[in-house]
Design a protein around this motif. Structure first.
Motif, PDB file in Angstrom:
ATOM      1  N   UNK A 336       0.865  -1.176   0.000  1.00 26.38           N
ATOM      2  CA  UNK A 336       0.000   0.000   0.000  1.00 26.38           C
ATOM      3  C   UNK A 336       0.905   1.230   0.000  1.00 26.38           C
ATOM      4  N   UNK A 337       0.661   2.148  -0.949  1.00 29.76           N
ATOM      5  CA  UNK A 337       1.480   3.356  -1.079  1.00 29.76           C
ATOM      6  C   UNK A 337       0.558   4.561  -1.007  1.00 29.76           C
ATOM      7  N   UNK A 338       0.879   5.512  -0.126  1.00 32.27           N
ATOM      8  CA  UNK A 338       0.116   6.731   0.035  1.00 32.27           C
ATOM      9  C   UNK A 338       1.059   7.933  -0.027  1.00 32.27           C
ATOM     10  N   UNK A 339       0.829   8.824  -1.000  1.00 32.99           N
ATOM     11  CA  UNK A 339       1.583  10.087  -1.098  1.00 32.99           C
ATOM     12  C   UNK A 339       3.087   9.847  -0.985  1.00 32.99           C
ATOM     13  N   UNK A 340       3.595   8.934  -1.785  1.00 31.15           N
ATOM     14  CA  UNK A 340       5.001   8.550  -1.681  1.00 31.15           C
ATOM     15  C   UNK A 340       5.588   8.251  -3.060  1.00 31.15           C
ATOM     16  N   UNK A 341       6.918   8.273  -3.116  1.00 33.25           N
ATOM     17  CA  UNK A 341       7.663   7.859  -4.308  1.00 33.25           C
ATOM     18  C   UNK A 341       8.342   6.535  -4.003  1.00 33.25           C
ATOM     19  N   UNK A 342       8.081   5.518  -4.837  1.00 34.39           N
ATOM     20  CA  UNK A 342       8.610   4.172  -4.569  1.00 34.39           C
ATOM     21  C   UNK A 342       9.179   3.592  -5.848  1.00 34.39           C
ATOM     22  N   UNK A 343      10.333   2.975  -5.721  1.00 31.09           N
ATOM     23  CA  UNK A 343      10.970   2.268  -6.837  1.00 31.09           C
ATOM     24  C   UNK A 343      11.021   0.786  -6.507  1.00 31.09           C
ATOM     25  N   UNK A 344      10.576  -0.036  -7.437  1.00 32.25           N
ATOM     26  CA  UNK A 344      10.555  -1.485  -7.259  1.00 32.25           C
ATOM     27  C   UNK A 344      11.440  -2.136  -8.314  1.00 32.25           C
ATOM     28  N   UNK A 345      12.390  -2.955  -7.906  1.00 32.44           N
ATOM     29  CA  UNK A 345      13.253  -3.690  -8.832  1.00 32.44           C
ATOM     30  C   UNK A 345      13.195  -5.172  -8.493  1.00 32.44           C
ATOM     31  N   UNK A 358      -1.927  -1.255  -3.851  1.00 32.87           N
ATOM     32  CA  UNK A 358      -2.926  -0.209  -3.627  1.00 32.87           C
ATOM     33  C   UNK A 358      -2.176   1.115  -3.587  1.00 32.87           C
ATOM     34  N   UNK A 359      -2.342   1.951  -4.631  1.00 33.64           N
ATOM     35  CA  UNK A 359      -1.575   3.188  -4.750  1.00 33.64           C
ATOM     36  C   UNK A 359      -2.512   4.384  -4.827  1.00 33.64           C
ATOM     37  N   UNK A 360      -2.277   5.381  -3.959  1.00 34.90           N
ATOM     38  CA  UNK A 360      -3.065   6.612  -3.952  1.00 34.90           C
ATOM     39  C   UNK A 360      -2.086   7.787  -3.860  1.00 34.90           C
ATOM     40  N   UNK A 361      -2.203   8.705  -4.836  1.00 38.68           N
ATOM     41  CA  UNK A 361      -1.294   9.854  -4.897  1.00 38.68           C
ATOM     42  C   UNK A 361       0.149   9.364  -4.808  1.00 38.68           C
ATOM     43  N   UNK A 362       0.477   8.376  -5.663  1.00 39.38           N
ATOM     44  CA  UNK A 362       1.784   7.738  -5.581  1.00 39.38           C
ATOM     45  C   UNK A 362       2.512   7.826  -6.921  1.00 39.38           C
ATOM     46  N   UNK A 363       3.836   7.881  -6.834  1.00 41.75           N
ATOM     47  CA  UNK A 363       4.706   7.741  -7.997  1.00 41.75           C
ATOM     48  C   UNK A 363       5.456   6.426  -7.847  1.00 41.75           C
ATOM     49  N   UNK A 364       5.243   5.513  -8.788  1.00 38.57           N
ATOM     50  CA  UNK A 364       5.838   4.181  -8.685  1.00 38.57           C
ATOM     51  C   UNK A 364       6.580   3.865  -9.969  1.00 38.57           C
ATOM     52  N   UNK A 375      -7.433  -8.474  -7.377  1.00 39.30           N
ATOM     53  CA  UNK A 375      -7.223  -7.222  -8.113  1.00 39.30           C
ATOM     54  C   UNK A 375      -5.724  -6.988  -8.153  1.00 39.30           C
ATOM     55  N   UNK A 376      -5.183  -6.857  -9.355  1.00 37.26           N
ATOM     56  CA  UNK A 376      -3.740  -6.656  -9.441  1.00 37.26           C
ATOM     57  C   UNK A 376      -3.324  -5.347  -8.796  1.00 37.26           C
ATOM     58  N   UNK A 377      -3.898  -4.224  -9.277  1.00 39.26           N
ATOM     59  CA  UNK A 377      -3.540  -2.914  -8.759  1.00 39.26           C
ATOM     60  C   UNK A 377      -4.779  -2.044  -8.655  1.00 39.26           C
ATOM     61  N   UNK A 378      -4.941  -1.400  -7.501  1.00 32.60           N
ATOM     62  CA  UNK A 378      -5.993  -0.417  -7.290  1.00 32.60           C
ATOM     63  C   UNK A 378      -5.332   0.958  -7.298  1.00 32.60           C
ATOM     64  N   UNK A 379      -5.736   1.818  -8.240  1.00 30.98           N
ATOM     65  CA  UNK A 379      -5.044   3.083  -8.471  1.00 30.98           C
ATOM     66  C   UNK A 379      -5.983   4.263  -8.253  1.00 30.98           C
ATOM     67  N   UNK A 380      -5.429   5.311  -7.627  1.00 30.98           N
ATOM     68  CA  UNK A 380      -6.187   6.538  -7.411  1.00 30.98           C
ATOM     69  C   UNK A 380      -5.205   7.702  -7.509  1.00 30.98           C
ATOM     70  N   UNK A 381      -5.323   8.496  -8.590  1.00 29.00           N
ATOM     71  CA  UNK A 381      -4.493   9.689  -8.765  1.00 29.00           C
ATOM     72  C   UNK A 381      -3.010   9.359  -8.608  1.00 29.00           C
ATOM     73  N   UNK A 382      -2.564   8.334  -9.341  1.00 31.06           N
ATOM     74  CA  UNK A 382      -1.170   7.893  -9.222  1.00 31.06           C
ATOM     75  C   UNK A 382      -0.520   7.823 -10.593  1.00 31.06           C
ATOM     76  N   UNK A 383       0.803   7.701 -10.573  1.00 32.08           N
ATOM     77  CA  UNK A 383       1.578   7.629 -11.801  1.00 32.08           C
ATOM     78  C   UNK A 383       2.501   6.418 -11.695  1.00 32.08           C
ATOM     79  N   UNK A 384       2.332   5.474 -12.620  1.00 30.30           N
ATOM     80  CA  UNK A 384       3.118   4.240 -12.615  1.00 30.30           C
ATOM     81  C   UNK A 384       3.930   4.137 -13.900  1.00 30.30           C
ATOM     82  N   UNK A 385       5.202   3.797 -13.764  1.00 32.31           N
ATOM     83  CA  UNK A 385       6.100   3.520 -14.881  1.00 32.31           C
ATOM     84  C   UNK A 385       6.530   2.070 -14.716  1.00 32.31           C
TER      85      UNK A 385
END
Length: 430
Positions: A336-345, A358-364, A375-385
């Motif tokens: 779960x990510x809230x208002x955060x920047x996260x890098x996954x490798x 579960x990402x809300x206001x997140x940069x991933x 559910x793979x990903x639940x997104x709310x106002x987030x940016x995923x690369x």
């Protein structure tokens, strides 16, 4: 890579960046099929080293006027035990363009035909930069021709906007976001631009770069059967190491080796280390695989922290109000990510979870790994690369609240019973 070739590749990426808004339940778009070009009318220049009775090793070069000469620092050393064959692609070195499209798909078809007609046996295949993308297409479409595969600092795998992000986004900040926002307003088709350039007799480097940027090698990756070595120069400023990690994750039987003292052309920067790794791979030797510790999963919470690094077996992870969080080589029950920047490798998320991410206001930014749940990903106002990520929802892959932007580079998405290979920039939930 010569400066002119680098400029061509960067300009091609910039000119082709674009995104399309899609309805929240619309099918993810797939690239349109491209008409095949006419058969090559020229004669390929071929350079050879070593005993012709030895196992063949075919080398495919990248962009630049040097063509197969890029392999000269290592060719003789590789020829000790192998019949080394370096081809100049059409429009490069000593091979005339002769009506060829300069498109990687057509280059791959031409190389496969040449291998079938001249070698009459499976060969080892090594591709560098653009040649690495071409080698991927050969090995994916014609696995019977490739004994072992070596991919070196491959260019053109990431979605063009992810490539631009990797080249320009190290500093981050508002100026960079403004640049990407401006680029997204333009929607030229790089494939069409490449065709126009070819018809107009444009420089081969430029036409080939445009075609490379327009090519999605994702479908070929899952078809590769050959044991694969991925070699990368840690100082590469042309093809980001992120691409190497993606290829290591997406190709079965792959192994990534990073050469610390090399840039984009490790054959010239670290020839001895390069040859040693390639020879070890072609001989069938490989380091012993590391064993899992079998540790029990542990939950983790990050609140208001910066520069946090996590790895290993984790349970439920909550990241809230944090910056610079990196999770790598890990397995998580859920995230779960809230208002955060996260890098996954290379992170595996979920499995039995109802919602894996579960990402809300997140940069991933995620490279490799998998996101799996009801559910793979639940997104709310987030940016995923997402690059080379497997996303699976037993019920649905994505559910969205406020619109979220998702940039896919050679990803596999499974939603219910539907499967899509995705290489596109979309807005979900609008």
């Amino acid at each position: 890579l010569p400066r002119a070739a680098l400029v061509s590749l960067a300009l091609a990426a910039l000119s082709g960046c674009g995104s399309v808004a899609h309805a929240p339940h619309a099918a993810l778009p797939a690239p349109a099929p491209r008409a095949a070009s006419a058969a090559y009318e020229g004669e390929l220049r071929v350079r050879e080293w070593g005993d012709r009775s030895s196992p063949p090793l075919v080398l495919v070069h990248g962009l630049g006027a040097n063509a197969s000469a890029d392999f000269e620092p290592v060719a003789e050393a590789l020829a000790e035990g192998f019949h080394v064959i370096a081809l100049d692609l059409p429009g490069f070195g000593g091979s005339p363009a002769a009506g060829h499209s300069l498109h990687p798909v057509d280059d791959a078809a031409l190389i496969a035909r040449w291998m079938r007609e001249h070698l009459r046996r499976p060969a080892h295949l090594l591709g560098h930069s653009m040649g690495g993308a071409i080698a991927i297409l050969v090995a994916g479409a014609h696995p019977e021709l490739v004994e072992r595969l070596v991919l070196v600092d491959v260019a053109g795998v990431l979605h063009r906007e992810a490539f631009v992000s990797s080249q320009l986004g190290e500093a981050g900040g508002g100026a960079f976001e403004s640049l990407l926002g401006a680029v997204r307003r333009f929607e030229p088709d790089p494939g069409a631009l490449a065709s126009v350039g070819a018809i107009a007799g444009g420089p081969p480097e430029q036409v080939a770069a445009l075609s490379l940027i327009a090519t999605d090698v994702g479908p070929a990756l899952s078809s590769i059967r050959a044991p694969t070595l991925v070699v990368w120069g840690r100082r590469d400023r042309v093809a980001p190491l992120r691409t190497g990690r993606l290829l290591d994750d997406r190709i079965g039987h792959a192994r990534l080796v990073v050469l610390d003292d090399a840039g984009h052309v490790p054959m010239a920067d670290a020839p001895e280390a390069f040859v040693a790794e390639v020879r070890r791979h072609l001989s069938g030797a490989s380091p012993a695989a590391s064993r899992s510790t079998g540790a029990s999963p542990r939950p983790f919470t990050c609140r208001g922290q910066a520069d946090v690094e996590l790895t290993g077996r984790l349970g439920h992870v909550l990241v809230e109000g944090c910056r610079g969080v990196r999770i790598h080589d890990a397995r998580l029950d859920s995230l779960v990510i809230r208002s955060s920047d996260v890098r996954l490798d290379n992170v595996q998320i979920g499995g039995r979870a109802e919602v894996a991410l579960d990402a809300r206001d997140a940069n991933v930014r995620a490279t490799g790994g998998a996101i799996v749940g009801d559910v793979g990903a639940s997104l709310h106002d987030s940016r995923l690369d997402l690059a080379g990520v497997h996303i699976e929802g037993r019920r649905v892959a994505f559910q969205t609240g406020a619109p979220s932007r998702v940039l896919f580079s050679v990803c596999e998405v499974r939603s219910g019973g539907a499967v899509a290979l995705t290489h596109v920039n979309v807005v979900l939930g609008r």
